[in-house]
Design a protein around this motif. Sequence first.
Motif, PDB file in Angstrom:
ATOM      1  N   SER A 183       0.908  -1.220   0.191  1.00  0.00           N
ATOM      2  CA  SER A 183      -0.012  -0.104   0.028  1.00  0.00           C
ATOM      3  C   SER A 183       0.782   1.179   0.051  1.00  0.00           C
ATOM      4  N   ILE A 184       0.565   2.183  -0.779  1.00  0.00           N
ATOM      5  CA  ILE A 184       1.493   3.703  -0.683  1.00  0.00           C
ATOM      6  C   ILE A 184       0.212   4.466  -0.394  1.00  0.00           C
ATOM      7  N   ARG A 185       0.166   4.908   0.652  1.00  0.00           N
ATOM      8  CA  ARG A 185      -0.938   5.957   1.386  1.00  0.00           C
ATOM      9  C   ARG A 185      -0.240   6.988   2.104  1.00  0.00           C
ATOM     10  N   ASP A 186      -1.322   7.928   2.380  1.00  0.00           N
ATOM     11  CA  ASP A 186      -1.023   9.208   2.992  1.00  0.00           C
ATOM     12  C   ASP A 186      -1.168   8.735   4.491  1.00  0.00           C
ATOM     13  N   LYS A 187       0.050   9.481   5.189  1.00  0.00           N
ATOM     14  CA  LYS A 187      -0.002   9.353   6.746  1.00  0.00           C
ATOM     15  C   LYS A 187      -1.074   9.508   7.343  1.00  0.00           C
ATOM     16  N   ARG A 188      -1.965  10.146   7.007  1.00  0.00           N
ATOM     17  CA  ARG A 188      -3.319  10.489   7.760  1.00  0.00           C
ATOM     18  C   ARG A 188      -4.098   9.265   7.534  1.00  0.00           C
ATOM     19  N   SER A 189      -3.975   8.426   6.511  1.00  0.00           N
ATOM     20  CA  SER A 189      -4.754   7.445   6.309  1.00  0.00           C
ATOM     21  C   SER A 189      -4.219   6.182   7.157  1.00  0.00           C
ATOM     22  N   ALA A 190      -2.833   6.598   7.277  1.00  0.00           N
ATOM     23  CA  ALA A 190      -2.193   5.310   8.106  1.00  0.00           C
ATOM     24  C   ALA A 190      -2.839   5.404   9.638  1.00  0.00           C
ATOM     25  N   ILE A 191      -2.870   6.525  10.084  1.00  0.00           N
ATOM     26  CA  ILE A 191      -3.356   7.114  11.330  1.00  0.00           C
ATOM     27  C   ILE A 191      -4.728   6.743  11.608  1.00  0.00           C
ATOM     28  N   ALA A 192      -5.700   6.767  10.700  1.00  0.00           N
ATOM     29  CA  ALA A 192      -7.034   6.147  10.843  1.00  0.00           C
ATOM     30  C   ALA A 192      -7.277   4.914  10.303  1.00  0.00           C
ATOM     31  N   ARG A 193      -6.096   4.051   9.867  1.00  0.00           N
ATOM     32  CA  ARG A 193      -5.965   2.781   9.807  1.00  0.00           C
ATOM     33  C   ARG A 193      -6.796   2.337   8.535  1.00  0.00           C
ATOM     34  N   LEU A 194      -6.590   3.196   7.411  1.00  0.00           N
ATOM     35  CA  LEU A 194      -7.336   3.099   6.297  1.00  0.00           C
ATOM     36  C   LEU A 194      -6.343   2.736   5.030  1.00  0.00           C
ATOM     37  N   LEU A 195      -6.638   2.076   4.016  1.00  0.00           N
ATOM     38  CA  LEU A 195      -5.835   1.295   3.038  1.00  0.00           C
ATOM     39  C   LEU A 195      -4.691   0.648   3.315  1.00  0.00           C
ATOM     40  N   SER A 196      -5.280  -0.265   4.070  1.00  0.00           N
ATOM     41  CA  SER A 196      -4.280  -1.308   4.719  1.00  0.00           C
ATOM     42  C   SER A 196      -4.598  -2.714   4.087  1.00  0.00           C
ATOM     43  N   GLY A 197      -3.558  -3.451   3.770  1.00  0.00           N
ATOM     44  CA  GLY A 197      -4.110  -4.779   3.497  1.00  0.00           C
ATOM     45  C   GLY A 197      -3.660  -5.877   4.447  1.00  0.00           C
ATOM     46  N   THR A 198      -3.585  -5.399   5.770  1.00  0.00           N
ATOM     47  CA  THR A 198      -3.298  -6.222   6.779  1.00  0.00           C
ATOM     48  C   THR A 198      -4.397  -7.344   6.922  1.00  0.00           C
ATOM     49  N   LYS A 199      -5.415  -7.016   7.100  1.00  0.00           N
ATOM     50  CA  LYS A 199      -6.521  -7.898   7.421  1.00  0.00           C
ATOM     51  C   LYS A 199      -6.670  -8.857   6.399  1.00  0.00           C
ATOM     52  N   VAL A 200      -6.623  -8.700   5.141  1.00  0.00           N
ATOM     53  CA  VAL A 200      -6.860  -9.840   4.265  1.00  0.00           C
ATOM     54  C   VAL A 200      -5.599 -10.285   4.153  1.00  0.00           C
ATOM     55  N   ALA A 201      -4.515  -9.817   4.220  1.00  0.00           N
ATOM     56  CA  ALA A 201      -3.132 -10.733   4.222  1.00  0.00           C
ATOM     57  C   ALA A 201      -3.291 -11.750   5.256  1.00  0.00           C
ATOM     58  N   GLU A 202      -3.663 -11.313   6.525  1.00  0.00           N
ATOM     59  CA  GLU A 202      -3.616 -12.186   7.612  1.00  0.00           C
ATOM     60  C   GLU A 202      -4.492 -13.365   7.364  1.00  0.00           C
ATOM     61  N   GLU A 203      -5.740 -13.145   6.827  1.00  0.00           N
ATOM     62  CA  GLU A 203      -6.620 -14.285   6.473  1.00  0.00           C
ATOM     63  C   GLU A 203      -6.409 -15.173   5.487  1.00  0.00           C
ATOM     64  N   LEU A 204      -5.553 -14.370   4.542  1.00  0.00           N
ATOM     65  CA  LEU A 204      -5.197 -15.417   3.294  1.00  0.00           C
ATOM     66  C   LEU A 204      -3.926 -15.957   3.487  1.00  0.00           C
ATOM     67  N   GLY A 205      -3.076 -15.638   4.571  1.00  0.00           N
ATOM     68  CA  GLY A 205      -1.896 -16.055   4.911  1.00  0.00           C
ATOM     69  C   GLY A 205      -0.780 -15.472   3.728  1.00  0.00           C
ATOM     70  N   ILE A 206      -0.848 -14.390   3.402  1.00  0.00           N
ATOM     71  CA  ILE A 206       0.255 -13.638   2.533  1.00  0.00           C
ATOM     72  C   ILE A 206       0.695 -12.503   3.385  1.00  0.00           C
ATOM     73  N   GLN A 207       1.629 -11.910   2.681  1.00  0.00           N
ATOM     74  CA  GLN A 207       2.356 -10.747   3.239  1.00  0.00           C
ATOM     75  C   GLN A 207       1.677  -9.473   2.825  1.00  0.00           C
ATOM     76  N   SER A 208       1.980  -8.296   3.762  1.00  0.00           N
ATOM     77  CA  SER A 208       1.393  -7.103   3.383  1.00  0.00           C
ATOM     78  C   SER A 208       2.484  -5.829   4.011  1.00  0.00           C
ATOM     79  N   ASP A 209       2.487  -4.756   3.326  1.00  0.00           N
ATOM     80  CA  ASP A 209       3.378  -3.743   3.735  1.00  0.00           C
ATOM     81  C   ASP A 209       2.819  -2.387   3.102  1.00  0.00           C
TER      82      ASP A 209
END
Length: 342
Positions: free
Chosen positions: A134-160
Amino acid sequence: MHISTAADTPMSSVQGPAMAQQNPIPQGPGALYVPVHDYHTSVPIQRQKALVPPFSLGDHETDNLIIRPPNEHIFEIGEFVPQGFFDRVDQSSEWMYSKRREAQQILPFLYLGPASVARDRDFIRSEGITLLLSIRDKRSAIARLLSGTKVAEELGIQSDAIDVNNEQELISLYPNIIRGINQHISSGVSARSGMPPRVLVFCESGNGRSASVVIAYIMTMLNMDMPSAMWAVHHRRFCIDVDESMQTLLQSYQVILDAKREVANARLQEAYTSSSLAVQPPSHQNGQLARKRSFIEYDDDNAAISTAGSVNGHLVQPNAIRVEDNTEHLKQKPAPFTERVA
């Protein structure tokens, strides 16, 4: 008693102030000098224009645009790619625009799309995506938006995620992002047996910051210039938005890449020269190694030359030589101001 009238007032006292306002006398240095050139309060910047698409790549009507890998990759191992990267990447594949999807396959192992695709579990499984970047704005990071972490953990892949305040920060992060993508490809992580690692780069729309990352990757890894790389991505994803500021950013990154390539070439040339000298070391005519002259010896030579001249091949004293003062060959700089002509 006499009443003063306009007739009693001298003409000079009546017309004097009015004439002075109509024809003011300049005061200060401006009364004597005028500037020769126009002066600006800031440095004038000429906008750089890039031709997109380049003539060598065709137009949108061409449905067989092929991105071919370069014959050689000048950068040293570790600069952008880890050891064994090219052994795991299929460089013989041809990538057609007819393979368009919601997230387009820019390279066999690199996809570009919006954040909605990063939540499409069926697409991620079918394409064998192993890294959600994900390439995102820091404000989105604070709001925990535009993240692939949840899907990656569910599918057993990596996210960054790469968090930036603005586009200008990307130019310093491009090398780290490219190294991270290549390290993931070299790791050999696979979603299914026989399928190589694949990376999905995304942002909110998939058209801005994430597109610039993919363009920078192609510029670096395929030795393409900015217009060619931008057109290669745009040919597969028509909706990317690379505005003037982003183009300027990518052109600046192109300058950095050119400088890195020049340094790499210089190191290769230096290594080749050093190896050649090691085989055939310089020697003196008597068979002894030549000794480097010291700075003191060079100073003595310069002192000897400065105290003696040469006429018809014979050394003479400097007072026997008449040197004419000829400065016509010197380039005269224009004066910034000239005298004001009355």
